[in-house]
Design an enzyme around this catalytic site. Structure first.
Site, PDB file in Angstrom:
ATOM      1  N   GLU A 294      83.017  66.720 -23.334  1.00 24.04           N
ATOM      2  CA  GLU A 294      81.920  66.834 -22.413  1.00 24.04           C
ATOM      3  C   GLU A 294      81.409  65.525 -22.035  1.00 24.04           C
ATOM      4  O   GLU A 294      81.432  64.594 -22.667  1.00 24.04           O
ATOM      5  CB  GLU A 294      80.884  67.756 -22.963  1.00 24.04           C
ATOM      6  CG  GLU A 294      81.359  69.136 -23.305  1.00 24.04           C
ATOM      7  CD  GLU A 294      80.330  69.860 -24.175  1.00 24.04           C
ATOM      8  OE1 GLU A 294      79.367  70.168 -23.614  1.00 24.04           O
ATOM      9  OE2 GLU A 294      80.584  69.533 -25.434  1.00 24.04           O
TER      10      GLU A 294
ATOM     11  N   ASP B 106      74.826  78.522 -24.318  1.00 25.30           N
ATOM     12  CA  ASP B 106      75.304  77.514 -24.841  1.00 25.30           C
ATOM     13  C   ASP B 106      74.469  76.460 -25.687  1.00 25.30           C
ATOM     14  O   ASP B 106      73.150  76.663 -25.631  1.00 25.30           O
ATOM     15  CB  ASP B 106      75.948  76.464 -23.661  1.00 25.30           C
ATOM     16  CG  ASP B 106      77.177  75.808 -24.306  1.00 25.30           C
ATOM     17  OD1 ASP B 106      77.543  75.364 -25.366  1.00 25.30           O
ATOM     18  OD2 ASP B 106      78.073  75.359 -23.515  1.00 25.30           O
TER      19      ASP B 106
END
Ligand code: BGC
Ligand code: BGC
Length: 800
Positions: A495, A296
């Site tokens: 996020e 990621d």
């Protein structure tokens, strides 16, 4: 040993994708010809923010991505044709062999997580949590098919979806990206979504059909972190890790998912990105995953012993491709140097390249030609096509969960309907995060051509039957309505920004509770419609409204809500409520306080109208604990201080009440109105150097926010501009400041400075004691209304 898995206790699967002899022959032939540089290039993925076709030509990068905040030409709202043009440019650069290289075509990844959600005009599906309520795997497969087709229109080939998180604590701000808290339900969807996106596992040459490659993410236990902290640590046992979070990977592998993205989070204190026992031992060896593994966004930098610029540990652990958005060059150079020095095993490099080339081969990249020559490319009418929107509208209908109905639903179509609440006519809000922009902020209805708001859908439905609908965000009216719908709930987040300390709405989002109460007091039947990414404590609204519908984050087809809420002329429902809760609903502000509605709960029109037993209500106004809010309503965050300081450290005054004096009378602090009465602090400085600071004795770590392109936001009004000003952050042994022009303004303006800028100026963002400092030189008069982290600046300050 903590954080080390035992692969033999995990289920074994068989990766069903057959190795194609001609592909294998090509891989062998390519590997034999590729230079070390070309091989390393394949292992690196760069973000559009920070890479050009020339870079791809020079470094032979394996992949590019477009993160939530990026887009072609530096604009994440670029029109669709620009995306296809960019895809062509990068492709052509990748296959250019004039320098003597082998020219492996590049693959472009994008977060098409609820439809092709970065593209203006695309069909936006409900976020996964709403799909979880629908309990309909066949629908999920259709959504995958539509999404793949729309991606192909603009030339991308890879989506970072589906998210197969199994969220266990809904304080996690990404919980809505998961289908359900129940591993079985998630597992029942994963295969369908992968099949919809990629076609059947036997499928070779995906690009010849309407397909893309998928990525199940985030391996593993992204939804299992303690207290739901994003990128946090999951301290659960290996059995829980396997049975809860590992379960969805079975069907993903059985459907031949092409890629797996590894989680930012840790298990038992060890970052997944560096966990060989899980990435290689469990995923690749035991589960037989045969695609490639991507890390990621700079997650490698969080592995013990690594930095964003260097992390051989990730490759060794089993990562095949580094998502190195803005760090691709140092990562490339570091891997190359180590490979040359012989400290990175060539077998691991060749293995990673082989996996990547296999997936590229299966995709059909070597034969497909440039993106604009492929099927579906440039067929812009497919973006948001009526038949695609119909699938989304069906998904909206099926995702609605009815928690209360005292008989007001279905609404009679012929009457006068009042539609209230700030969220009623706001497509960005009903779409949530990961929509056009990363956090889903900064866009309005004009960015959603062809889409329908909740109000839009309701008014179409009642007008078609001769009724009328009036939009009134605050619920006021001139002519008395027959019934009211009040739309309320969360505003978009993604996020970090969505993490909360309790399962409550932020206080400023609860004013619709009063609207419901007011309408009720006037005897008007009220239907509450909640836009939300998660179950939250909303007992006041449940008590007061006559009906309560959870709409989750429905996306672009708000008409699906009216389909179920508004009945036919005979007073019968046109569609029933079939959605069931994908996770339990809390009785109070924490799940540990008990459950109000169990997983699976949901009423339908057939259910008898039951007597409502009043639910207990608590004061939740201070519980959200938004850790990004550093100064608001005239006060610093709990345990923080507001200081005015001069040139020397001794010359410092802590401001607790106003009016106050500081700097020996050189500065005066008073109150000013902002949002609420006396919501700001005004600083009048006679001259010389002065600084306004927010201090926290507990050093603050904003490293993850810095990595993620977040801004320090300061809302201020300036009556008298100083000679010069700087804005910055101070740590124990570090400081970083940027110049700030600070013009005089008639009103409050929200300025943003990127945290990356403060880091580049020298601030150690892992440990800040004064995370906000505004320094002025010369006479000045200004007020500060709010200081927080976020992305929604009105003016973004340059970083020279
Ligand atoms: C997210 C991923 C996403 C990636 C690319 C990361 O921060 O965790 O889910 O796919 O960025 O945008
Ligand atoms: C990007 C997202 C990414 C996030 C990582 C943002 O700047 O736009 O795509 O997921 O950073 O934390």
């Amino acid at each position: 040993m903590a954080g080390v898995a035992n692969p033999e206790i995990w289920p074994a699967y068989d990766y069903p994708v057959p190795l194609q002899p001609d592909d294998e022959a090509r891989i062998a032939e390519l590997l034999a010809r590729m230079t070390l540089e070309e091989k390393i290039g394949q292992l690196v993925q760069a973000d559009l923010c920070c890479v050009t076709p020339e870079d791809v030509r020079a470094y032979n990068l394996g992949s590019i991505l477009v993160g939530g905040n990026s887009g072609p030409n530096g604009n994440d709202l670029s029109p669709a044709p620009d995306w296809l043009k960019a895809a062509d440019d990068f492709y052509e650069a990748s296959v250019d062999t004039t320098d003597g290289g082998v020219g492996v075509p590049i693959v472009w990844g994008t977060d098409a997580v609820h439809g092709h959600s970065n593209i203006i005009g695309a069909t936006i599906f409900p976020h996964n949590i709403g799909l979880g309520a629908a309990r309909d795997p066949a629908l999920i497969e259709k959504i995958g098919e539509v999404t793949a087709k729309e991606i192909r229109v603009t030339g991308q080939e890879w989506t970072f979806a589906p998210t197969v998180a199994v969220p266990q604590d809904f304080r996690w701000g990404r919980a809505y990206e998961g289908y359900s808290s129940d591993p079985e339900l998630v597992a029942s969807y994963v295969g369908a979504m992968v099949r919809g996106l990629q076609g059947p596992p036997s499928n070779d040459n995906l690009l010849a059909g309407p397909y893309v490659i998928a990525s199940t993410k985030h391996f593993l236990a992204d939804g299992g972190t303690d207290n739901g902290v994003d990128q946090g640590d999951s301290s659960i046992s290996e059995e829980e890790l396997r049975d809860i979070h590992g379960l969805p990977y079975g069907p993903a592998i059985a459907e031949g998912v092409s890629t797996v993205m590894v989680s930012f989070s840790s298990w038992q204190g060890k970052k997944m990105t560096g966990n060989k026992s899980l990435v290689t031992g469990v995923l690749k060896d035991r589960m037989d995953f045969g695609g490639f593994v991507v890390s990621d966004w700079n997650a490698h930098g969080q592995v013990a012993g690594c930095t964003n610029e260097s992390c051989p540990q990730a490759l060794t652990a089993g990562i095949d491709m580094y998502m190195a958005p803005d760090t691709w060059k140092p990562i490339y150079e570091d891997l190359l140097a180590r490979a040359r020095a012989g400290t990175l095993p060539m077998t691991r490099i060749d293995d990673a390249v082989t996996q990547i080339l296999r997936v590229k081969g299966r995709l059909g990249l070597f034969e497909a030609g440039k993106p604009s020559d492929r099927p579906y490319s440039g067929e812009y009418e497919l973006l948001g096509a009526p038949e695609h929107r119909e699938v989304a509208r069906d998904a909206v209908r099926k995702s609605l969960v009815l928690l209360k109905n005292s008989g007001v639903l279905p609404l009679a179509p012929g009457g006068r309907l009042l539609v209230a609440g700030q969220g009623a006519d706001d497509i960005a809000r009903q779409s949530g995060g990961w929509t056009l922009t990363w956090q889903g902020t900064g866009v309005d209805n004009s960015h959603f051509p062809g889409a329908t708001s909740i109000f839009g859908g309701l008014s179409q439905a009642v007008e078609a039957a001769g009724g009328s609908a009036e939009l009134s965000p605050d619920g006021s009216f001139t002519t008395r309505p027959d019934a009211a719908v009040v739309v309320f709930g969360e505003t978009p987040y993604a996020e970090f920004q969505g993490d909360r300390a309790a399962l409550v709405l932020d206080p400023e989002l609860t004013t619709p509770f009063e609207t419901i109460e007011k309408l009720k007091a006037q005897g008007i039947p009220v239907v509450a419609v909640m836009i939300t990414g998660r179950p939250l404590y909303v007992n006041p609204a449940l008590n007061d409204a006559d009906a309560f519908v959870v709409a989750w984050l429905p996306g672009s087809e708000g008409g699906g809500i009216a389909d179920v809420l508004v009945g036919d002329r005979q007073g019968n429902p046109r569609y029933d409520f079939t959605g069931r809760l994908p996770a339990a609903w809390p009785l109070a502000t924490l799940m540990s306080d008990g459950t109000l509605y169990d997983y699976g709960y949901g009423l339908s029109y057939a259910d008898p109208i039951s007597q409502w037993a009043e639910l207990p209500e608590v004061d939740a106004s201070t519980l959200a604990g938004d850790s990004r809010l550093w100064f608001s309503a005239g006060s610093p965050a709990a345990r923080w201080s507001l200081l005015v300081a001069g040139e020397t450290t001794g010359d410092q005054t802590r401001i607790t009440t106003v009016p106050a004096e500081a700097l020996g009378g050189r500065a005066r602090v008073t109150a000013e109105n902002y949002l609420v009465q006396e919501g700001a602090r005004r600083f009048a400085i006679d001259g010389g150097m002065a600084s306004v600071q927010l201090r926290n004795f507990e050093p603050v770590d904003i490293n993850r926010e810095t990595n993620a392109d977040i801004l320090l936001l300061v809302t201020m009004k300036v009556w008298d501009a100083p000679d010069s000003a700087r804005i910055g952050a101070i740590g124990q042994d570090s400081r970083g400041f940027a110049d700030f022009a600070m013009p005089e303004t008639p009103d409050f303006v929200r300025y943003g400075i990127s945290l990356k800028c403060l880091r580049s100026k020298g601030a150690d963002v892992t440990s800040l004691t004064q995370p906000f400092v505004l320094q002025t030189e010369g006479a000045a008069d200004f007020a500060i209304g709010e200081v927080r982290l976020g992305t929604d600046a009105e003016v973004t300050l340059p970083c020279d």
